[in-house]
Motif scaffolding. Structure first.
Motif, short mmCIF file in Angstrom:
data_model
loop_
_atom_site.label_atom_id
_atom_site.label_comp_id
_atom_site.label_asym_id
_atom_site.label_seq_id
_atom_site.Cartn_x
_atom_site.Cartn_y
_atom_site.Cartn_z
N LEU A 3 0.84 -1.19 0.00
CA LEU A 3 0.00 0.00 0.00
C LEU A 3 0.88 1.25 0.00
N GLN A 4 1.92 1.24 0.80
CA GLN A 4 2.85 2.38 0.87
C GLN A 4 3.51 2.63 -0.48
N CYS A 7 0.79 4.03 -3.02
CA CYS A 7 0.39 5.41 -2.67
C CYS A 7 1.53 6.39 -2.90
N THR A 26 -6.82 3.95 -0.26
CA THR A 26 -6.70 3.97 1.20
C THR A 26 -8.07 3.88 1.87
N TYR A 29 -9.13 0.23 1.79
CA TYR A 29 -8.48 -0.53 2.85
C TYR A 29 -9.15 -0.29 4.19
N THR A 90 -0.54 6.73 3.54
CA THR A 90 -1.48 5.61 3.58
C THR A 90 -2.69 5.90 4.46
N CYS A 91 -2.77 7.10 4.98
CA CYS A 91 -3.88 7.49 5.84
C CYS A 91 -5.08 7.89 4.98
N PRO A 92 -6.22 7.24 5.15
CA PRO A 92 -7.37 7.59 4.33
C PRO A 92 -7.87 9.02 4.56
N THR A 95 -5.14 11.25 2.66
CA THR A 95 -5.21 11.16 1.20
C THR A 95 -6.50 11.78 0.68
#
Length: 165
Positions: A3-4, A7, A26, A29, A90-92, A95
């Motif tokens: 994911l990192q 993104c 994100t 997830y 990766t923070c929804p 982002t």
């Protein structure tokens, strides 16, 4: 780690579609929403809730409301939620903030007119283009964006738009 990588790759490109794509992934997830449910989200489908007595007080939770999708043809309300992550890539919540900043301010879409609900209630959270902000990103557009990012980052999966689930 995957994911990192994805993104980071999207954010380094820094255009509208890559910011939108990072936000969608994100949020997928965090919420476990299907791709279609994410593509159909509209501005009024987002809200925040404050939870107390959970460590950080208050804990702010971003809530997404889905009323339709592949597994929801009857219109029942389904909820997804996300909290902040230490990693802004990766923070929804982060982002989504980057996506909305790019869309509303940098690219000049502007804030919706809040004087009339009709003017913003059907504005898509993730439109395919800014010119048509009331039209969802297509399934094929979503698939192509995620598939390209996965290929560029050497991630193999058959569940492209459902990889987060």
């Amino acid at each position: 780690e995957e994911l990192q990588r994805v993104c980071t790759w999207w954010m380094e490109n820094g255009n509208y579609s890559t910011m939108r794509n990072a936000s969608m992934l994100t949020m997928a997830y965090a919420s476990l929403f299907r791709g279609e449910s994410l593509r159909l989200l509209e501005l009024p489908d987002l809200m925040h809730v404050e939870l107390h007595n959970h460590g950080a007080d208050p804990l702010m939770v971003m809530v997404m409301i889905a009323r339709q999708g592949k597994t929801n043809q009857s219109g029942r309300i389904e909820y997804g939620a996300a909290i902040r992550s230490a990693d802004p890539l990766t923070c929804p919540v982060s982002t989504l903030g980057f996506h909305l900043l790019m869309r509303l301010d940098i690219l000049g879409e502007g804030l919706p007119n809040m004087e009339s609900r009709r003017s913003w209630y059907d504005v898509k959270l993730f439109p395919g283009t800014l010119v048509l902000n009331k039209k969802s990103l297509t399934q094929s557009g979503h698939y192509a964006a995620v598939r390209t990012a996965f290929q560029k980052n050497k991630i193999a999966t058959r569940k492209v738009t459902h990889a987060a689930r």
